[in-house]
Design a protein around this motif. Structure first.
Motif, PDB file in Angstrom:
ATOM      1  N   GLU A 159       0.822  -1.217   0.000  1.00 50.26           N
ATOM      2  CA  GLU A 159       0.000   0.000   0.000  1.00 50.26           C
ATOM      3  C   GLU A 159       0.853   1.263   0.000  1.00 50.26           C
ATOM      4  N   THR A 160       1.947   1.223   0.746  1.00 51.54           N
ATOM      5  CA  THR A 160       2.807   2.406   0.851  1.00 51.54           C
ATOM      6  C   THR A 160       4.263   2.009   0.650  1.00 51.54           C
TER       7      THR A 160
ATOM      8  N   ARG B 187       6.948  -0.671  -4.412  1.00 53.32           N
ATOM      9  CA  ARG B 187       5.608  -1.126  -4.018  1.00 53.32           C
ATOM     10  C   ARG B 187       5.099  -2.260  -4.887  1.00 53.32           C
ATOM     11  N   THR B 188       5.687  -2.444  -6.078  1.00 60.19           N
ATOM     12  CA  THR B 188       5.254  -3.511  -6.996  1.00 60.19           C
ATOM     13  C   THR B 188       6.459  -4.365  -7.393  1.00 60.19           C
ATOM     14  N   PRO B 189       7.022  -5.096  -6.445  1.00 63.33           N
ATOM     15  CA  PRO B 189       8.254  -5.828  -6.716  1.00 63.33           C
ATOM     16  C   PRO B 189       8.119  -6.960  -7.724  1.00 63.33           C
ATOM     17  N   ASP B 190       6.903  -7.416  -7.977  1.00 69.96           N
ATOM     18  CA  ASP B 190       6.715  -8.537  -8.892  1.00 69.96           C
ATOM     19  C   ASP B 190       6.325  -8.105 -10.303  1.00 69.96           C
ATOM     20  N   SER B 191       6.341  -6.793 -10.546  1.00 68.25           N
ATOM     21  CA  SER B 191       6.024  -6.320 -11.893  1.00 68.25           C
ATOM     22  C   SER B 191       7.168  -6.699 -12.831  1.00 68.25           C
ATOM     23  N   PRO B 192       6.889  -6.869 -14.106  1.00 66.70           N
ATOM     24  CA  PRO B 192       7.963  -7.224 -15.049  1.00 66.70           C
ATOM     25  C   PRO B 192       9.136  -6.239 -15.015  1.00 66.70           C
ATOM     26  N   GLU B 193       8.842  -4.957 -14.888  1.00 66.56           N
ATOM     27  CA  GLU B 193       9.913  -3.951 -14.854  1.00 66.56           C
ATOM     28  C   GLU B 193      10.778  -4.119 -13.600  1.00 66.56           C
ATOM     29  N   SER B 194      10.135  -4.336 -12.463  1.00 67.18           N
ATOM     30  CA  SER B 194      10.889  -4.528 -11.219  1.00 67.18           C
ATOM     31  C   SER B 194      11.730  -5.790 -11.269  1.00 67.18           C
ATOM     32  N   LEU B 195      11.157  -6.855 -11.785  1.00 68.69           N
ATOM     33  CA  LEU B 195      11.903  -8.108 -11.882  1.00 68.69           C
ATOM     34  C   LEU B 195      13.096  -7.958 -12.832  1.00 68.69           C
ATOM     35  N   ALA B 196      12.899  -7.242 -13.934  1.00 69.51           N
ATOM     36  CA  ALA B 196      14.003  -7.009 -14.878  1.00 69.51           C
ATOM     37  C   ALA B 196      15.107  -6.182 -14.211  1.00 69.51           C
ATOM     38  N   ASN B 197      14.728  -5.188 -13.412  1.00 73.00           N
ATOM     39  CA  ASN B 197      15.718  -4.388 -12.691  1.00 73.00           C
ATOM     40  C   ASN B 197      16.511  -5.244 -11.703  1.00 73.00           C
ATOM     41  N   GLU B 198      15.821  -6.152 -11.038  1.00 76.22           N
ATOM     42  CA  GLU B 198      16.501  -7.038 -10.090  1.00 76.22           C
ATOM     43  C   GLU B 198      17.477  -7.964 -10.811  1.00 76.22           C
ATOM     44  N   VAL B 199      17.086  -8.453 -11.982  1.00 78.55           N
ATOM     45  CA  VAL B 199      17.983  -9.307 -12.770  1.00 78.55           C
ATOM     46  C   VAL B 199      19.222  -8.513 -13.174  1.00 78.55           C
ATOM     47  N   ARG B 200      19.022  -7.286 -13.663  1.00 77.99           N
ATOM     48  CA  ARG B 200      20.161  -6.445 -14.059  1.00 77.99           C
ATOM     49  C   ARG B 200      21.079  -6.174 -12.867  1.00 77.99           C
ATOM     50  N   ARG B 201      20.487  -5.877 -11.721  1.00 78.37           N
ATOM     51  CA  ARG B 201      21.265  -5.582 -10.515  1.00 78.37           C
ATOM     52  C   ARG B 201      22.079  -6.810 -10.094  1.00 78.37           C
TER      53      ARG B 201
END
Length: 193
Positions: A8-9, A80-94
């Motif tokens: 939520e936050t 707030r949306t760690p499972d979004s495709p963009e967030s997951l792609a960022n985690e892979v890059r990191r």
């Protein structure tokens, strides 16, 4: 399929992801509090507990310092949306960037070990010419060169270099390095000492 996580936050996300990162790093709440004190913050173990439970919010300065302690970017802790495709792609890059940086560090160490190994071999060759270059070992007189040579015969350094060469010859690896902002030539095996 599991439901994607949503917070939520950003405060709730920070509480959750900071705790995960702290535990992944094997840090206790006491250790985090001590590190924060060293950085000039009035922190104690209960402060860390309250942050992780969402009872206490953090200031921007605290968030930056806490992220540094757990070695995570602040944006990944407030996502707030760690499972979004963009967030997951960022985690892979990191994660890929972290791995490449570890490889780079290892490569530097291996190159240094190779130089040391070659230097030892040269010194041993000189030492072997000395008439006093013998040692008594298990009741025998053994050339000192033979005793020390085991260090120059260790194949781990050359094996690592060969594996690295194979990895760097793969076009996919070169593409990954370029995508992460690295110059693939920096990792070129031909640049080895």
């Amino acid at each position: 399929m599991t439901e994607p996580r949503f917070f939520e936050t950003s405060d709730a996300a920070f509480a959750h992801f900071f705790r995960e990162a702290r535990e992944r790093r094997g840090l206790s709440q006491d250790r985090v509090a001590l590190d924060m004190q060293r950085m000039g913050f009035d922190f104690h173990q209960p402060t860390v507990y309250k942050i992780e439970k969402g009872i206490r919010k953090v200031t921007v300065g605290e968030a930056v310092a806490l992220a540094e302690i757990v070695q995570e970017p602040v944006d990944s802790l407030v996502n707030r949306t760690p499972d979004s495709p963009e967030s997951l792609a960022n985690e892979v890059r990191r994660a890929a960037r972290d791995l490449v940086e570890t490889f780079d560090s290892m490569l530097g160490s291996v190159q240094f070990a190779h130089v040391q190994q070659m230097t030892l071999q040269a010194r041993l060759d000189d030492y072997a010419k000395s008439p006093t270059a013998f040692v008594e070992w298990q009741g025998e007189t053994v050339p000192m060169h033979d005793v020390w040579a085991v260090l120059t015969e260790f194949q781990g350094v050359s094996a690592y270099r060969a594996l690295w060469s194979e990895l760097m010859a793969d076009r996919r690896m070169q593409a990954i390095l370029a995508a992460l902002g690295y110059d693939p030539d920096h990792f070129n095996p031909e640049n080895f000492v």
